[in-house]
Design a protein around this motif. Structure first.
Motif, PDB file in Angstrom:
ATOM      1  N   LEU A 173       0.822  -1.212   0.000  1.00  0.00           N
ATOM      2  CA  LEU A 173       0.000   0.000   0.000  1.00  0.00           C
ATOM      3  C   LEU A 173       0.856   1.263   0.000  1.00  0.00           C
ATOM      4  CD1 LEU A 173      -2.755  -1.042   2.580  1.00  0.00           C
ATOM      5  CD2 LEU A 173      -2.903  -1.043   0.082  1.00  0.00           C
ATOM      6  N   SER A 174       2.077   1.185   0.533  1.00  0.00           N
ATOM      7  CA  SER A 174       2.939   2.368   0.595  1.00  0.00           C
ATOM      8  C   SER A 174       4.376   1.919   0.736  1.00  0.00           C
ATOM      9  CB  SER A 174       2.536   3.246   1.777  1.00  0.00           C
ATOM     10  OG  SER A 174       3.414   4.335   1.917  1.00  0.00           O
ATOM     11  N   THR A 175       5.275   2.768   0.383  1.00  0.00           N
ATOM     12  CA  THR A 175       6.710   2.539   0.592  1.00  0.00           C
ATOM     13  C   THR A 175       7.215   3.296   1.822  1.00  0.00           C
ATOM     14  OG1 THR A 175       7.246   4.385  -0.881  1.00  0.00           O
ATOM     15  CG2 THR A 175       7.082   2.175  -1.866  1.00  0.00           C
ATOM     16  N   LEU A 176       6.308   3.868   2.567  1.00  0.00           N
ATOM     17  CA  LEU A 176       6.676   4.655   3.752  1.00  0.00           C
ATOM     18  C   LEU A 176       7.275   3.734   4.801  1.00  0.00           C
ATOM     19  CD1 LEU A 176       6.609   7.356   5.319  1.00  0.00           C
ATOM     20  CD2 LEU A 176       4.308   6.719   6.105  1.00  0.00           C
ATOM     21  N   LEU A 177       8.464   4.050   5.274  1.00  0.00           N
ATOM     22  CA  LEU A 177       9.143   3.283   6.304  1.00  0.00           C
ATOM     23  C   LEU A 177       9.460   4.195   7.470  1.00  0.00           C
ATOM     24  CD1 LEU A 177      10.426   0.607   7.203  1.00  0.00           C
ATOM     25  CD2 LEU A 177      12.565   1.360   6.109  1.00  0.00           C
ATOM     26  N   PRO A 178       8.633   4.146   8.530  1.00  0.00           N
ATOM     27  CA  PRO A 178       8.885   5.028   9.676  1.00  0.00           C
ATOM     28  C   PRO A 178      10.201   4.695  10.349  1.00  0.00           C
ATOM     29  CG  PRO A 178       6.654   4.127   9.713  1.00  0.00           C
ATOM     30  CD  PRO A 178       7.422   3.346   8.699  1.00  0.00           C
ATOM     31  N   PRO A 179      10.916   5.663  10.874  1.00  0.00           N
ATOM     32  CA  PRO A 179      12.162   5.389  11.609  1.00  0.00           C
ATOM     33  C   PRO A 179      11.852   4.793  12.970  1.00  0.00           C
ATOM     34  CG  PRO A 179      11.649   7.736  11.655  1.00  0.00           C
ATOM     35  CD  PRO A 179      10.631   7.092  10.740  1.00  0.00           C
ATOM     36  N   THR A 180      12.907   4.290  13.604  1.00  0.00           N
ATOM     37  CA  THR A 180      12.718   3.629  14.906  1.00  0.00           C
ATOM     38  C   THR A 180      12.271   4.601  15.992  1.00  0.00           C
ATOM     39  OG1 THR A 180      15.084   3.939  15.337  1.00  0.00           O
ATOM     40  CG2 THR A 180      14.398   1.833  14.365  1.00  0.00           C
ATOM     41  N   ASP A 181      12.683   5.863  15.876  1.00  0.00           N
ATOM     42  CA  ASP A 181      12.293   6.835  16.911  1.00  0.00           C
ATOM     43  C   ASP A 181      10.926   7.455  16.658  1.00  0.00           C
ATOM     44  OD1 ASP A 181      13.112   8.148  14.682  1.00  0.00           O
ATOM     45  OD2 ASP A 181      14.254   9.718  15.738  1.00  0.00           O
ATOM     46  N   THR A 217      -5.847   3.244  -7.991  1.00  0.00           N
ATOM     47  CA  THR A 217      -6.616   3.030  -6.760  1.00  0.00           C
ATOM     48  C   THR A 217      -7.203   4.289  -6.173  1.00  0.00           C
ATOM     49  OG1 THR A 217      -4.598   3.221  -5.442  1.00  0.00           O
ATOM     50  CG2 THR A 217      -5.211   1.026  -6.222  1.00  0.00           C
ATOM     51  N   GLY A 218      -6.849   5.402  -6.667  1.00  0.00           N
ATOM     52  CA  GLY A 218      -7.313   6.646  -6.081  1.00  0.00           C
ATOM     53  C   GLY A 218      -6.486   7.016  -4.872  1.00  0.00           C
ATOM     54  N   CYS A 219      -7.076   7.741  -3.959  1.00  0.00           N
ATOM     55  CA  CYS A 219      -6.358   8.219  -2.771  1.00  0.00           C
ATOM     56  C   CYS A 219      -6.707   7.342  -1.575  1.00  0.00           C
ATOM     57  CB  CYS A 219      -6.701   9.663  -2.461  1.00  0.00           C
ATOM     58  SG  CYS A 219      -6.076  10.825  -3.708  1.00  0.00           S
ATOM     59  N   LEU A 220      -5.670   6.918  -0.856  1.00  0.00           N
ATOM     60  CA  LEU A 220      -5.829   6.129   0.360  1.00  0.00           C
ATOM     61  C   LEU A 220      -5.289   6.918   1.541  1.00  0.00           C
ATOM     62  CD1 LEU A 220      -4.619   2.609  -0.875  1.00  0.00           C
ATOM     63  CD2 LEU A 220      -6.977   3.442  -0.699  1.00  0.00           C
ATOM     64  N   MET A 221      -5.993   6.830   2.655  1.00  0.00           N
ATOM     65  CA  MET A 221      -5.522   7.431   3.903  1.00  0.00           C
ATOM     66  C   MET A 221      -5.041   6.280   4.769  1.00  0.00           C
ATOM     67  SD  MET A 221      -8.454  10.320   4.585  1.00  0.00           S
ATOM     68  CE  MET A 221      -7.511  11.053   5.916  1.00  0.00           C
ATOM     69  N   LEU A 222      -3.750   6.273   5.080  1.00  0.00           N
ATOM     70  CA  LEU A 222      -3.166   5.111   5.759  1.00  0.00           C
ATOM     71  C   LEU A 222      -2.284   5.540   6.916  1.00  0.00           C
ATOM     72  CD1 LEU A 222       0.077   4.814   4.877  1.00  0.00           C
ATOM     73  CD2 LEU A 222      -0.972   4.226   2.696  1.00  0.00           C
ATOM     74  N   THR A 223      -2.037   4.531   7.750  1.00  0.00           N
ATOM     75  CA  THR A 223      -1.103   4.681   8.857  1.00  0.00           C
ATOM     76  C   THR A 223      -0.092   3.551   8.775  1.00  0.00           C
ATOM     77  OG1 THR A 223      -2.751   5.710  10.274  1.00  0.00           O
ATOM     78  CG2 THR A 223      -0.852   4.718  11.368  1.00  0.00           C
ATOM     79  N   ALA A 224       1.187   3.917   8.822  1.00  0.00           N
ATOM     80  CA  ALA A 224       2.281   2.931   8.793  1.00  0.00           C
ATOM     81  C   ALA A 224       2.835   2.781  10.195  1.00  0.00           C
ATOM     82  CB  ALA A 224       3.367   3.370   7.828  1.00  0.00           C
ATOM     83  N   VAL A 225       2.860   1.518  10.694  1.00  0.00           N
ATOM     84  CA  VAL A 225       3.349   1.251  12.056  1.00  0.00           C
ATOM     85  C   VAL A 225       4.542   0.309  11.937  1.00  0.00           C
ATOM     86  CG1 VAL A 225       2.794   0.359  14.336  1.00  0.00           C
ATOM     87  CG2 VAL A 225       1.028   1.504  12.974  1.00  0.00           C
ATOM     88  N   ARG A 226       5.689   0.744  12.348  1.00  0.00           N
ATOM     89  CA  ARG A 226       6.901  -0.083  12.355  1.00  0.00           C
ATOM     90  C   ARG A 226       6.896  -0.924  13.625  1.00  0.00           C
ATOM     91  NH1 ARG A 226      12.887   1.801  10.614  1.00  0.00           N
ATOM     92  NH2 ARG A 226      14.022  -0.094  11.209  1.00  0.00           N
ATOM     93  N   VAL A 253       6.712  -3.772   8.572  1.00  0.00           N
ATOM     94  CA  VAL A 253       5.810  -2.613   8.757  1.00  0.00           C
ATOM     95  C   VAL A 253       4.392  -3.066   8.455  1.00  0.00           C
ATOM     96  CG1 VAL A 253       5.243  -0.274   8.023  1.00  0.00           C
ATOM     97  CG2 VAL A 253       7.629  -1.006   8.082  1.00  0.00           C
ATOM     98  N   VAL A 254       3.464  -2.604   9.282  1.00  0.00           N
ATOM     99  CA  VAL A 254       2.042  -2.856   9.060  1.00  0.00           C
ATOM    100  C   VAL A 254       1.406  -1.576   8.507  1.00  0.00           C
ATOM    101  CG1 VAL A 254      -0.182  -3.365  10.147  1.00  0.00           C
ATOM    102  CG2 VAL A 254       1.862  -4.643  10.801  1.00  0.00           C
ATOM    103  N   TYR A 255       0.674  -1.730   7.388  1.00  0.00           N
ATOM    104  CA  TYR A 255      -0.055  -0.614   6.795  1.00  0.00           C
ATOM    105  C   TYR A 255      -1.546  -0.848   6.951  1.00  0.00           C
ATOM    106  CZ  TYR A 255       4.390   0.406   4.498  1.00  0.00           C
ATOM    107  OH  TYR A 255       5.708   0.661   4.254  1.00  0.00           O
ATOM    108  N   ALA A 256      -2.243   0.138   7.530  1.00  0.00           N
ATOM    109  CA  ALA A 256      -3.706   0.094   7.638  1.00  0.00           C
ATOM    110  C   ALA A 256      -4.249   1.312   6.911  1.00  0.00           C
ATOM    111  CB  ALA A 256      -4.139   0.083   9.093  1.00  0.00           C
ATOM    112  N   ALA A 257      -5.176   1.064   5.992  1.00  0.00           N
ATOM    113  CA  ALA A 257      -5.647   2.177   5.152  1.00  0.00           C
ATOM    114  C   ALA A 257      -7.124   2.042   4.853  1.00  0.00           C
ATOM    115  CB  ALA A 257      -4.849   2.220   3.852  1.00  0.00           C
ATOM    116  N   MET A 258      -7.690   3.151   4.377  1.00  0.00           N
ATOM    117  CA  MET A 258      -9.056   3.202   3.881  1.00  0.00           C
ATOM    118  C   MET A 258      -9.099   4.193   2.728  1.00  0.00           C
ATOM    119  SD  MET A 258     -11.204   5.593   6.540  1.00  0.00           S
ATOM    120  CE  MET A 258     -12.506   5.805   5.336  1.00  0.00           C
ATOM    121  N   ARG A 259     -10.069   4.009   1.872  1.00  0.00           N
ATOM    122  CA  ARG A 259     -10.213   4.943   0.761  1.00  0.00           C
ATOM    123  C   ARG A 259     -10.636   6.318   1.288  1.00  0.00           C
ATOM    124  NH1 ARG A 259     -11.755   0.022  -0.611  1.00  0.00           N
ATOM    125  NH2 ARG A 259     -10.890  -0.929  -2.520  1.00  0.00           N
TER     126      ARG A 259
END
Length: 495
Positions: free
Chosen positions: A108-116, A129-138, A154-160
């Motif tokens: 869903l994303s290539t976002l990789l949150p840092p450890t801090d 897919t249009g626009c997704l609103m997601l949260t990335a949790v490392r 990383v876990v990605y949780a998203a919704m349209r």
């Protein structure tokens, strides 16, 4: 600018002339600016509130899935009606596990949150897919070490993205509400200003009906005590004063024509006789009589000019006037004729025109001497914030019914005509006009014998008057023997 014409700018030429329209436009413009700012703020707040709520929900769903993971198995994610896109992605961007809605999809994303900063949120848009609103949790390093041997996951949780955020629907609704608000403000202002200016329109309509020939009309007065009500009452007072002034001028003109008619007719008759009967009329006597008549006419005209000037023009250059000294000077000037005694309280001062006030006192004394039997008494006192000058003679007095008539222009009682046949009848009228111009009064009061004229003027509290240089103490006596004459002044004829 020639002719005193104001040059209107381009902006003022575009504005309507109506005050009602101008106020409405100004209120609408201010409302548009204010409501636009408020609407933009509300729109921004609503967007942030919706986004924060979505990100909190996606973060909660992602952390709940992470909490359920075990070393021996990864359970399927628990989705919600809105959050149905969940993926577990390793460091090589391989999808390890996913929800049914996200299965078979690339990460869903290539976002990789840092450890801090393990939890990050954002919006990701793609053509497919249009626009997704997601949260990335490392996932925590400890958990990663237990589950995948230390490899980052990383876990990605998203919704349209909901339509309210994906489209301009919120902005359009806000703009519509702003326009409705501006319209309501404009309509309210138009109605309120129209209601406020309704009395002004009535006043303007009534004033348009008023003419010089008919000044009896009055403008309608609102019941309120606001600026418009005060304007209406002021206008009615002005109209009443104007009506009184015009009526007085007409009456005065009528009296002037009557007073001048007889001398002019007599002068004309004398001159016509001299021309028609040259052998029977003594020309020298005719000329002397004509000169006498012309002199009387000039005296009447001079008095009329003085009366008009005093009545219509306020005293120029008011200054402190010592009434005590003024009265004593006038008493000294009345050395001939019936004796005049003065009883003047020292240091009585008023604010006014010295020449005019001296003319009033002189006029009253001359009248009193003319009608007195043996003496005239003049007193100067302070009383209730006023300077009071009373001139009393011991003559026959003035009947109660005539005490106001004698102050009218050209009114002369029978006794006055007998004692001064050449008088103009304007002396007392001029004196009262001077008193009124100084915010004072001139009246006739009761007296045991004779006539008592009383002049009242507001006191001028400026301390005791300066003593004349070289004058001994106690010179300010009761008999007014200062021995010095006041400034030269214009002659005012007496009744």
């Amino acid at each position: 600018m020639e002719g005193g014409c104001a040059v209107r700018g381009p902006l003022s030429s575009l504005l309507p002339r109506s005050i009602r329209a101008r106020f409405t436009i100004a209120a609408a413009a201010l409302a548009l600016v204010a409501l636009t700012v408020i609407g933009a703020g509300v729109d921004y707040s609503i967007r942030n509130m919706i986004e924060d709520h979505i990100y909190k929900e996606t973060g909660r769903v992602a952390t709940d899935w992470i909490a359920s993971m075990r070393p021996d198995r990864i359970p399927p994610p628990i989705t919600t009606p809105r959050i149905d896109l969940l993926q577990l992605v390793d460091s090589r961007q391989h999808v390890v596990a996913a929800s049914a809605a996200a299965a078979g999809r690339p990460p869903l994303s290539t976002l990789l949150p840092p450890t801090d900063d393990r939890i990050q949120s954002g919006t990701r848009c793609s053509p497919g897919t249009g626009c997704l609103m997601l949260t990335a949790v490392r996932i925590f390093p400890q958990e990663v070490g237990l589950l995948w041997g230390g490899e980052t996951h990383v876990v990605y949780a998203a919704m349209r993205q909901p339509p309210v955020l994906a489209t301009r629907e919120l902005e359009l609704v806000t703009a519509g509400l702003v326009l409705v608000g501006v319209g309501l403000v404009a309509l309210t202002t138009w109605l309120l200003v129209g209601r406020t200016l309704r009395p002004v329109a009535a006043i303007r309509s009534r004033i348009a009906e008023i003419t010089v020939s008919d000044l009896s009309l009055r403008v309608p007065e609102p019941r309120s005590d606001d600026e418009i009500g005060q304007l209406a009452r002021t206008a009615n007072r002005t109209l009443a004063q104007l009506e009184e002034s015009v009526a007085y001028q007409r009456h005065f003109a009528s009296m002037v024509s009557h007073e001048l008619k007889n001398p002019v007719a007599g002068l004309q008759t004398q001159l016509e006789e001299a021309l028609l009967y040259p052998g029977q009329v003594d020309r020298d006597e005719t000329i002397r009589s004509a000169l006498s008549t012309a002199t009387r006419l000039r005296a009447i005209i001079d008095d009329m000019l003085v009366f008009a000037r005093v009545r219509n023009v306020s005293p120029e250059g008011p200054a402190p006037v010592d009434l005590t000294r003024l009265v004593r000077d006038e008493v000294v000037a009345r050395a001939t004729g019936v004796p005049v005694r003065a009883d003047a309280e020292p240091g009585v001062r008023v604010l006014g025109n010295h020449i005019q006030l001296a003319a009033v006192v002189s006029n009253l004394m001359v009248n009193a001497q003319r009608h007195a039997a043996t003496s005239v008494e003049v007193t100067v006192r302070r009383s209730g914030g006023h300077a009071v000058v009373a001139v009393t003679d011991d003559g026959d007095g003035i009947a109660l019914r005539d005490r106001e008539r004698v102050f009218e222009p050209f009114v002369r009682l029978q006794d006055g005509r007998r004692r001064d046949p050449k008088g103009s009848g304007l002396g007392l009228a001029i004196s009262r006009a001077i008193a009124l111009a100084h915010d004072g009064t001139l009246t006739i009061e009761d007296s045991p014998r004779g006539a008592r004229f009383v002049l009242r003027l507001p006191l001028f509290d400026a301390g005791p008057p300066p003593r004349a240089e070289g004058a001994p103490e106690g010179l300010e006596g009761r008999d007014g023997d200062s021995g010095r004459r006041g400034p030269a002044r214009e002659a005012v004829r007496t009744t």
